[in-house]
Design an enzyme around this catalytic site. Structure first.
Site, PDB file in Angstrom:
ATOM      1  N   GLU A  21     -37.650 -10.825  19.302  1.00  0.00           N
ATOM      2  CA  GLU A  21     -36.366 -10.192  19.657  1.00  0.00           C
ATOM      3  C   GLU A  21     -35.463 -10.100  18.431  1.00  0.00           C
ATOM      4  OE1 GLU A  21     -36.069  -8.166  22.352  1.00  0.00           O
ATOM      5  OE2 GLU A  21     -36.551  -9.903  23.578  1.00  0.00           O
ATOM      6  N   THR A  23     -35.963  -8.516  15.825  1.00  0.00           N
ATOM      7  CA  THR A  23     -36.757  -8.500  14.594  1.00  0.00           C
ATOM      8  C   THR A  23     -37.072  -7.067  14.170  1.00  0.00           C
ATOM      9  OG1 THR A  23     -38.633  -8.823  16.044  1.00  0.00           O
ATOM     10  CG2 THR A  23     -37.894 -10.745  14.811  1.00  0.00           C
ATOM     11  N   ASP A  24     -36.963  -6.100  15.105  1.00  0.00           N
ATOM     12  CA  ASP A  24     -37.443  -4.739  14.771  1.00  0.00           C
ATOM     13  C   ASP A  24     -36.617  -4.099  13.655  1.00  0.00           C
ATOM     14  OD1 ASP A  24     -35.272  -4.245  16.531  1.00  0.00           O
ATOM     15  OD2 ASP A  24     -36.358  -2.730  17.717  1.00  0.00           O
ATOM     16  N   SER A  55     -29.410  15.097  37.208  1.00  0.00           N
ATOM     17  CA  SER A  55     -30.008  13.765  37.329  1.00  0.00           C
ATOM     18  C   SER A  55     -29.875  13.287  38.768  1.00  0.00           C
ATOM     19  CB  SER A  55     -29.280  12.813  36.387  1.00  0.00           C
ATOM     20  OG  SER A  55     -29.349  11.496  36.870  1.00  0.00           O
ATOM     21  N   GLY A 110     -28.692  -0.717  32.202  1.00  0.00           N
ATOM     22  CA  GLY A 110     -27.973  -1.932  31.800  1.00  0.00           C
ATOM     23  C   GLY A 110     -28.760  -3.205  32.037  1.00  0.00           C
ATOM     24  N   ASP A 158     -38.192   0.008  21.343  1.00  0.00           N
ATOM     25  CA  ASP A 158     -38.145   0.533  22.716  1.00  0.00           C
ATOM     26  C   ASP A 158     -38.856   1.882  22.814  1.00  0.00           C
ATOM     27  OD1 ASP A 158     -36.554  -1.662  22.839  1.00  0.00           O
ATOM     28  OD2 ASP A 158     -34.680  -0.567  23.177  1.00  0.00           O
TER      29      ASP A 158
HETATM   30  C1  GLA Z   1     -32.451  -3.366  21.907  1.00  0.00           C
HETATM   31  C2  GLA Z   1     -32.786  -2.372  20.793  1.00  0.00           C
HETATM   32  C3  GLA Z   1     -34.136  -2.697  20.165  1.00  0.00           C
HETATM   33  C4  GLA Z   1     -34.220  -4.177  19.752  1.00  0.00           C
HETATM   34  C5  GLA Z   1     -33.762  -5.092  20.895  1.00  0.00           C
HETATM   35  C6  GLA Z   1     -33.681  -6.529  20.485  1.00  0.00           C
HETATM   36  O1  GLA Z   1     -33.348  -3.204  22.961  1.00  0.00           O
HETATM   37  O2  GLA Z   1     -32.821  -1.054  21.287  1.00  0.00           O
HETATM   38  O3  GLA Z   1     -34.388  -1.855  19.071  1.00  0.00           O
HETATM   39  O4  GLA Z   1     -33.481  -4.415  18.594  1.00  0.00           O
HETATM   40  O5  GLA Z   1     -32.503  -4.697  21.423  1.00  0.00           O
HETATM   41  O6  GLA Z   1     -34.939  -7.034  20.171  1.00  0.00           O
END
Ligand code: GLA
Length: 367
Positions: A21, A23-24, A55, A110, A158
């Site tokens: 988490e 780390t990306d 939507s 959310g 994501d």
């Molecule tokens: C959100 C961001 C991701 C990532 C996470 C934390 O989901 O969109 O890119 O940084 O938080 O790991």
């Protein structure tokens, strides 16, 4: 008789991150799975030279003339995720066709399950139509839409998970090379996601602060392109010169990358207790060093760890609310759900939504 317009249907999933988490955006490692809930877009051609959006979840009918899209600025509505993608598609040199996108998402917004990435990726497929782009480029263009148009400085996790998801497998993604390895989830565990039903407002400003704090920490390591490149030994040798907050943020990122690598080994060995232990360590680090958890998430984790059959539990996603991910022995899942639900309700007067997710396929054309 007039022919009914031809409708093409695309689907892109949300995701749950098992470990890795924050780390990306430090060029590190993450390990998400794509999930069974996602966003469906049904696209049809229209006469008027515009993109029309409707939507199922949000009222209203939004229209954007095709010739205004390249210069448009954000509207502050959900349409920004789609229009940001439309702009990126134009910037790649593709043409947008007059279309109606009918959007229907089953990802709770959310909740930290990437409803925005699912919307971006399914819309990108719908707007690209027959213009194919490599899958990694699809993920990147959606990430750029969110960073540059929506204004959220997110990493690639994501969108990548939504594009590359696979049934039965987690994805260990190297966010620097944007390549991944498929990871087996051992039999003998179910992935159970518990939604705290809270989303603290702090979320997006805190996210920006964390990105900045990581950059601040990195400035102590000249020549290193990202925190991913700093070893624990190097951090320890520099610690005395660093302020407390950037030091703690860097410690989280460096140790979290190591945890992802160890989680991979544990998953390949079918070592569920080790996987669970690493998840709990990840949570404690997000709670104390990275400071992106909240009382509700901490109480879900603390409660989970007292329930039989739970190997591990941690917050998942950006934090400040949303969900926890739990690794649970299948024989204990029913009892786990009853117990965690009752105890959370008693403490917070909120009923948590609970989902059992197995890794699902990534974005695709449905029909
Ligand atoms: C959100 C961001 C991701 C990532 C996470 C934390 O989901 O969109 O890119 O940084 O938080 O790991």
């Amino acid at each position: 008789m007039a022919r009914a317009p031809r409708i093409k249907h695309y689907h892109a999933p949300g995701r749950v991150n098992l470990i890795g988490e924050h780390t990306d955006y430090n060029a590190g490692f993450v390990m998400p799975i794509a999930i069974a809930v996602g966003c469906d877009v049904r696209v049809s051609s229209i006469r008027k030279k515009e993109i029309r959006l409707t939507s199922k979840q949000f009222a209203g009918d939004l229209s954007f003339p095709l010739n205004s899209i390249a210069d448009m600025t954000k509207t502050g509505t959900w349409a920004d995720y789609v229009m940001g993608v439309a702009k990126e598609i134009l910037a790649l040199g593709f043409e947008l066709k007059p279309s109606h996108l009918a959007i229907d998402s089953s990802v709770p917004t959310g909740s930290g399950l990437s409803s925005s990435a699912a919307l971006e990726v399914s819309s990108a497929l719908a707007l690209l139509g027959d213009n194919e782009v490599p899958k990694v480029e699809l993920a990147r263009l959606c990430q750029r839409a969110e960073r540059e148009f929506v204004g959220m400085p997110c990493g690639i996790m994501d969108q990548y998970a939504s594009v590359f998801g696979e049934a039965h497998k987690a994805i260990m993604l190297d966010c620097r090379s944007t390549t991944h390895k498929l990871v087996p989830i051992p039999d003998g565990a179910e992935i159970v996601v518990v939604n705290s039903m809270v989303k603290h407002e702090l979320g997006s400003s805190a996210y920006r602060n964390r990105v900045a704090e990581c950059q601040q920490a990195l400035s102590h390591f000249p020549g290193k392109p990202a925190l991913r490149d700093v070893t624990l030994g190097e951090l320890e040798r520099t610690a005395a010169k660093m302020e407390e907050i950037p030091l703690a943020r860097a410690r989280h990122v460096i140790l979290e990358d190591l945890r992802v690598e160890n989680f991979l080994v544990a998953a390949e060995d079918g070592d569920l207790p080790m996987m669970g232990k690493l998840m709990v360590e990840s949570h404690r680090s997000l709670q104390h060093d990275y400071e992106v958890s909240c009382e509700e998430l901490d109480s879900l984790v603390d409660t989970a760890l007292t329930i039989d059959g739970v190997f591990g539990s941690r917050m998942t996603g950006g934090g400040f609310g949303g969900c926890t991910v739990n690794l649970v022995d299948p024989e204990f899942v029913d009892a786990f759900e009853r117990e965690i639900s009752a105890r959370y309700q008693e403490q917070w007067k909120l009923t948590p939504a609970i989902y059992r997710f197995s890794p699902s396929a990534g974005a695709r054309r449905v029909e």
